[in-house]
Scaffold this motif. Structure first.
Motif, PDB file in Angstrom:
ATOM      1  N   GLY A 197      50.900  44.516  37.907  1.00  0.00           N
ATOM      2  CA  GLY A 197      51.062  43.546  38.977  1.00  0.00           C
ATOM      3  C   GLY A 197      49.816  43.340  39.810  1.00  0.00           C
ATOM      4  O   GLY A 197      49.592  42.247  40.357  1.00  0.00           O
ATOM      5  N   ALA A 198      48.968  44.359  39.911  1.00  0.00           N
ATOM      6  CA  ALA A 198      47.806  44.288  40.804  1.00  0.00           C
ATOM      7  C   ALA A 198      46.832  43.164  40.437  1.00  0.00           C
ATOM      8  O   ALA A 198      46.518  42.313  41.283  1.00  0.00           O
ATOM      9  N   PRO A 199      46.334  43.088  39.195  1.00  0.00           N
ATOM     10  CA  PRO A 199      45.408  41.998  38.865  1.00  0.00           C
ATOM     11  C   PRO A 199      46.082  40.630  38.876  1.00  0.00           C
ATOM     12  O   PRO A 199      45.430  39.617  39.169  1.00  0.00           O
ATOM     13  N   GLU A 200      47.386  40.599  38.567  1.00  0.00           N
ATOM     14  CA  GLU A 200      48.099  39.322  38.600  1.00  0.00           C
ATOM     15  C   GLU A 200      48.209  38.802  40.026  1.00  0.00           C
ATOM     16  O   GLU A 200      48.120  37.591  40.273  1.00  0.00           O
ATOM     17  N   LEU A 201      48.392  39.692  40.995  1.00  0.00           N
ATOM     18  CA  LEU A 201      48.459  39.291  42.396  1.00  0.00           C
ATOM     19  C   LEU A 201      47.119  38.718  42.849  1.00  0.00           C
ATOM     20  O   LEU A 201      47.066  37.682  43.522  1.00  0.00           O
ATOM     21  N   VAL A 202      46.040  39.385  42.486  1.00  0.00           N
ATOM     22  CA  VAL A 202      44.702  38.904  42.846  1.00  0.00           C
ATOM     23  C   VAL A 202      44.440  37.536  42.218  1.00  0.00           C
ATOM     24  O   VAL A 202      43.921  36.625  42.879  1.00  0.00           O
ATOM     25  N   ALA A 203      44.797  37.389  40.947  1.00  0.00           N
ATOM     26  CA  ALA A 203      44.578  36.110  40.256  1.00  0.00           C
ATOM     27  C   ALA A 203      45.419  34.996  40.863  1.00  0.00           C
ATOM     28  O   ALA A 203      44.954  33.857  41.014  1.00  0.00           O
ATOM     29  N   ALA A 204      46.667  35.315  41.216  1.00  0.00           N
ATOM     30  CA  ALA A 204      47.544  34.307  41.824  1.00  0.00           C
ATOM     31  C   ALA A 204      46.983  33.849  43.161  1.00  0.00           C
ATOM     32  O   ALA A 204      46.990  32.650  43.479  1.00  0.00           O
ATOM     33  N   ALA A 205      46.490  34.786  43.953  1.00  0.00           N
ATOM     34  CA  ALA A 205      45.907  34.429  45.249  1.00  0.00           C
ATOM     35  C   ALA A 205      44.732  33.479  45.077  1.00  0.00           C
ATOM     36  O   ALA A 205      44.581  32.508  45.832  1.00  0.00           O
ATOM     37  N   ALA A 206      43.912  33.748  44.072  1.00  0.00           N
ATOM     38  CA  ALA A 206      42.759  32.876  43.813  1.00  0.00           C
ATOM     39  C   ALA A 206      43.207  31.475  43.416  1.00  0.00           C
ATOM     40  O   ALA A 206      42.639  30.463  43.866  1.00  0.00           O
ATOM     41  N   GLN A 207      44.223  31.389  42.563  1.00  0.00           N
ATOM     42  CA  GLN A 207      44.719  30.080  42.122  1.00  0.00           C
ATOM     43  C   GLN A 207      45.358  29.304  43.270  1.00  0.00           C
ATOM     44  O   GLN A 207      45.219  28.084  43.362  1.00  0.00           O
TER      45      GLN A 207
END
Length: 308
Positions: free
Chosen positions: A169-179
């Motif tokens: 979940g950690a990298p997905e959260l960071v990527a979602a925030a960027a998008q």
């Protein structure tokens, strides 16, 4: 981008570390210190301990009342990131950040909204589970999702899945925030016809029962946690079953509700075969291999086992 991070248990720690490395975390909100182990001392939540280590400001809150919402507002977040915070978030809070609030949820939404998605997926015999990054909405886990990662369940225990999904979940959260920040995010509304609910697992549900099928009991053991452990009584002695499997076809045949402890194996007779115990924690003793425990079960063969 300025982030307010909200979370409490160990599951949220990898996400906090990842978000703090990528963005400006202006406030971490977590549940207050509590008695979290067998000792009587108050201990910080894992998220608070991590935040202190990272040098981030921390707000402890039992619930998001007006004062807590004001504190979040004062932190001036662009986005709020939530990972297993532990209480309902008011609509007033969701309106504080211009980019809204997103959550890391431990299932492939719309399946298993609610408090215990990982355990429920195991107990239901699902082939896979995963992580969803979703918008926090008024209704519980009802928001649209923008990113998902799936993983097979197989024989993974609840603890193993908790750890795996926390890391996923950690990298997905960071990527979602960027998008979300650059406007490239794509939201997927949940199909109401596919929704299932993951209610909190009660201790009574996890009691092993000789009247049930082997695979049902094995799934209880697989889904076991400290809060809701798989338990039974063997020859009148209470025991937590930490690891077990459905016995193979070559295992000795035993009757429903009977115990067989021989040659380093412990078998419990179920309605359609036998459950083989692999690791156990007898009441008042340390966790051990079932083979070691079997050495102390003299005279248990043919004795009954039952729900604890």
């Amino acid at each position: 981008m300025r982030i307010v991070f909200m979370g409490t248990p160990e599951f949220a720690v990898p996400s906090l570390k990842a978000v703090a490395a990528a963005y400006d975390v202006t406030l971490v909100v977590t549940r207050p210190d509590a008695v979290r182990s067998r000792g009587k001392k108050l201990e910080p939540s894992p998220v608070k301990a991590c935040a202190v280590e990272l040098g981030l400001p921390v707000l402890e809150a039992k619930r998001m009342d007006a004062a807590a919402v004001d504190a979040v507002r004062a932190a001036q977040p662009d986005l709020i990131c939530v990972v297993a915070f532990g209480c309902i978030l008011p609509d007033e809070l969701l309106a504080v950040a211009p980019l809204g609030a997103i959550n890391v949820h431990g299932s492939l939404l719309p399946r298993w909204r609610g408090a215990a998605p990982i355990q429920r997926a195991i107990l239901a015999g699902d082939e896979r589970t995963g992580i969803s990054i979703m918008r926090v909405a008024h209704d519980l886990d009802a928001g649209a999702w923008c990113r998902q990662v799936a993983t097979p369940i197989g024989t993974k225990t609840a603890g193993q899945l908790f750890d795996e999904l926390a890391q996923a979940g950690a990298p997905e959260l960071v990527a979602a925030a960027a998008q979300i920040a650059d406007g490239s995010v794509t939201w997927h509304e949940q199909d109401p016809s596919q929704v299932t609910f993951a209610e909190k697992v009660k201790k009574g549900e996890m009691r092993l029962d000789p009247a049930d099928a082997c695979d049902v009991n094995a799934l209880r053991v697989q889904a076991s946690t400290d809060a809701a452990p798989a338990r039974c009584q063997v020859a009148g002695r209470g025991v937590r079953v930490v690891l077990a499997t459905v016995a193979d076809v070559n295992a000795p045949q035993i009757g429903t509700g009977e115990v067989l402890a021989a040659h380093g194996r412990v078998l419990l007779g179920c309605v359609d075969g036998a459950l083989e115990l692999l690791r156990v924690k007898p009441d008042g003793k340390r966790e051990m291999d079932a083979s070691a425990w079997a050495q102390g079960l003299h005279g248990a063969n043919g004795a009954p086992w039952e729900r604890a």
